[in-house]
Design an enzyme around this catalytic site. Sequence first.
Site, PDB file in Angstrom:
ATOM      1  N   CYS A 235       0.782  -1.243   0.000  1.00 42.65           N
ATOM      2  CA  CYS A 235       0.000   0.000   0.000  1.00 42.65           C
ATOM      3  C   CYS A 235       0.812   1.290   0.000  1.00 42.65           C
ATOM      4  CB  CYS A 235      -1.063  -0.005   1.092  1.00 42.65           C
ATOM      5  SG  CYS A 235      -0.823  -1.125   2.450  1.00 42.65           S
TER       6      CYS A 235
ATOM      7  N   ARG B  66       7.067 -10.997   5.580  1.00 47.21           N
ATOM      8  CA  ARG B  66       6.574 -10.657   6.908  1.00 47.21           C
ATOM      9  C   ARG B  66       7.229 -11.602   7.892  1.00 47.21           C
ATOM     10  NH1 ARG B  66       0.067  -9.811   5.727  1.00 47.21           N
ATOM     11  NH2 ARG B  66       0.379  -8.386   3.983  1.00 47.21           N
TER      12      ARG B  66
ATOM     13  N   GLN C 192       0.506 -11.655  -2.999  1.00 47.94           N
ATOM     14  CA  GLN C 192      -0.951 -11.649  -3.001  1.00 47.94           C
ATOM     15  C   GLN C 192      -1.463 -11.138  -4.326  1.00 47.94           C
ATOM     16  OE1 GLN C 192      -1.295  -8.771   0.201  1.00 47.94           O
ATOM     17  NE2 GLN C 192      -2.168 -10.340   1.520  1.00 47.94           N
TER      18      GLN C 192
ATOM     19  N   ASP D 132      -2.956  -8.621  -4.827  1.00 49.79           N
ATOM     20  CA  ASP D 132      -3.230  -7.400  -4.085  1.00 49.79           C
ATOM     21  C   ASP D 132      -3.531  -6.242  -5.033  1.00 49.79           C
ATOM     22  OD1 ASP D 132      -3.288  -5.685  -1.905  1.00 49.79           O
ATOM     23  OD2 ASP D 132      -1.135  -5.288  -1.970  1.00 49.79           O
TER      24      ASP D 132
ATOM     25  N   HIS E 166      -4.990  -1.850  -4.874  1.00 53.60           N
ATOM     26  CA  HIS E 166      -5.545  -0.727  -4.132  1.00 53.60           C
ATOM     27  C   HIS E 166      -6.338   0.133  -5.078  1.00 53.60           C
ATOM     28  CE1 HIS E 166      -2.198  -2.118  -1.613  1.00 53.60           C
ATOM     29  NE2 HIS E 166      -3.084  -1.906  -0.667  1.00 53.60           N
TER      30      HIS E 166
ATOM     31  N   LYS F  94     -13.001  -3.909   7.547  1.00 52.38           N
ATOM     32  CA  LYS F  94     -12.858  -4.781   6.387  1.00 52.38           C
ATOM     33  C   LYS F  94     -13.959  -5.812   6.319  1.00 52.38           C
ATOM     34  CE  LYS F  94      -9.816  -8.058   8.733  1.00 52.38           C
ATOM     35  NZ  LYS F  94      -8.602  -8.858   8.653  1.00 52.38           N
TER      36      LYS F  94
ATOM     37  N   HIS G  79      -8.292  -1.376  -0.030  1.00 54.44           N
ATOM     38  CA  HIS G  79      -7.340  -2.484  -0.154  1.00 54.44           C
ATOM     39  C   HIS G  79      -8.179  -3.721  -0.439  1.00 54.44           C
ATOM     40  CE1 HIS G  79      -4.270  -0.294   2.503  1.00 54.44           C
ATOM     41  NE2 HIS G  79      -5.382   0.393   2.658  1.00 54.44           N
TER      42      HIS G  79
END
Length: 643
Positions: A336, A365, A383, A385, A387, A467, A513
Amino acid sequence: MTDDGIRVALPSGAEAFVARGTTAADALRALGERRVGEAIAVKVGDHVLDLSRGLVADATLAPVFPDSPEGLDVLRHSSAHLLAHAVKRLFPNTQVTIGPVIESGFYYDFKRAQPFTPEDLERIEATMRELASENIPVSRREMRRAEAIALFREMGEHYKVEIIEGIPEDHVSLYTQGDFTDLCRGPHVPSTGRLRAFKLTSVAGAYWRGDERNEMLQRIYGTAFPTPKQLKEHLALLEEAKRRDHRRLGRELDLFSFHPEAPASPFFHPKGAIVYNTLVAYIRDLYREFGYDEVLTPQILDVELWKRSGHYENYRENMYFTEADERQMAVKPMNCPSHCLLYADGKRSYRDLPLRLADFGRLHRYERSGVTAGLTRVRSFSQDDAHIFCAPEQIDAEVTSVVEMIFRTYDLFGFSERRIYLGTRPERSIGDAATWERAERTLREVLKRRGIAFEVHPGEGAFYGPKIDFCILDAMRREWQLGTVQLDFSLPERFDLHFINREGKEERPVMIHRALLGSIERFMAILLEHCAGDFPLWLAPVQVRLITVTDQQQAYAQQVVATLRASGLRAEADLRNEKLGYKIREAELQKVPIVLVIGEKEVAAQTVAPRRRGAGALPASDLPSFIASIATEARPGAPGGVP
RNA sequence: GCCACCCUAGCUCAGAUGGUAGAGCAGCCGAUUCGUAAUCGGCAGGUCGAGGGUUCGAAUCCCUUGGGUGGCUCCA
């Protein structure tokens, strides 16, 4: 109704008058209920009670049998007591704590200086069996709180004392079976003989009251069922789960491996990489359709960025740090902040919105040792992923379109049962209360408007916003979280993002997200277990394997492989000098969806003899029609093929 | 991170009470040329996760450490 009598009824309508104080069991008998002997509890209104409970008011009664959901809970709860009883008999110095029912059984937490060994478990289970065969009556009594505290203190059960001290009521209930008494809300089976099918499954450490600052107790897990047959079936299901374990399939199918040099970080082998990349290709197709732009961003970024985004504050313990040019840098755990930098690179107009930036970037991570597991919880992953930067009034449409992508994707993979959770503000978070309130309301409204059933998970939101988590049930009926949609009003603030609106004024965009599969690694694990390694044709690392009958057919086989590859199929030939049956067996075990047998006949007729995984031989056909017959199924995202 | 358990050949696993390693499959070599889930024979393969200790002697007992498994806590 008379003064000393009460009216009882069955849900069917049958009625009877009985004396006040009559036990539920006797009342059921008076009502002509024939199977009272099989019941293990009774339902009075919404409450499940002991059969021995005296009735004090008019009531509608329903017997609770072991095969009902309520009955199963009673059975398991009583099994937990039986476990504690056995432990206290074998190891009198052990203190008991709590023993609840869980999804697939029960557990009981104990405090004992010595750890329980697997052998202890066997002895405990044997003692449980003895206690069950003695058919000891289970009785309930109520006691004043202070009295109960004194009693448990005298028994040396300090955890029980602590529990009772936390109970606000004046009275507590106690259950006694033989020489064992436990504080318990109940209800329980009338006697231990009703417990016929149970098994202790494992021991584990567990913190007292689930708090890691507290001391560690020993938890014994077990399961119980109404009949031995059901217990056996359950254990068989566990065996099946073991057989489908993605770590095992990953090795057997040569998809990935792990190495101590990089703990909890998968190495994808060529075949695993095909599955991985094909999943990504499918997502990319969706992105094209739904208007996403893919970007690539750096792996290592200045710590200042993470301070700005709030990650340093809230997420530091999960991040890797390094240094370069005397600058503190961090390896990205999320994309992000990079996307915020990208967004801010140039003036944005309302015409640019929504801007949907997708990133398959590798994330790192740091996960505490002990929490990692196969591909489902790793330290290095990526991911699907993205945004979405949009104007506030676009949130609804954007969330709706993400939900559509998610549902379509889960359908594709055969995840037809879903559970949806709304996560609200957690303790550690950024942003003001009003903003959170607004964001939570927005998500709630979108779900309601779309008629999507959901549950609220208080405090489960991300630190920057609420979320919606999308979970699925796999073939083994286990729940997994995959997709997520997270609203974020904070990062746009922190990065001072804006766009020029229709009025020519600067306005703050909202950030969403979102992920569909979540971590690709984790999704691959779940899918692998869901389909037991039988990937649909479009995902299979090897789609077609040619098998020659003798080495006379090698040249033709190689020619066929070349044709298949030229038409975009992943094909290979097994030319080894082995018997046909041997090579077919191996292809089946390797889960190759299609085998083409090439013998003398096929060479002569210039055909192939196909064979589908699990389904056996099909009629021979010429190569072009064979290729045409599987073309659709082999295309990324082709429906079907997953149970 | 915490608790318990596990780690022996590429894989699956044998190796009571300490006497210094074994099988099946896979691999390699050879024979066999075979029609829809295992052809036969031979060969090779391990400092028993690593380090230290106890012992005349350790895969086996003790300590430390690495990795894994099942849980707990965590999963922003």
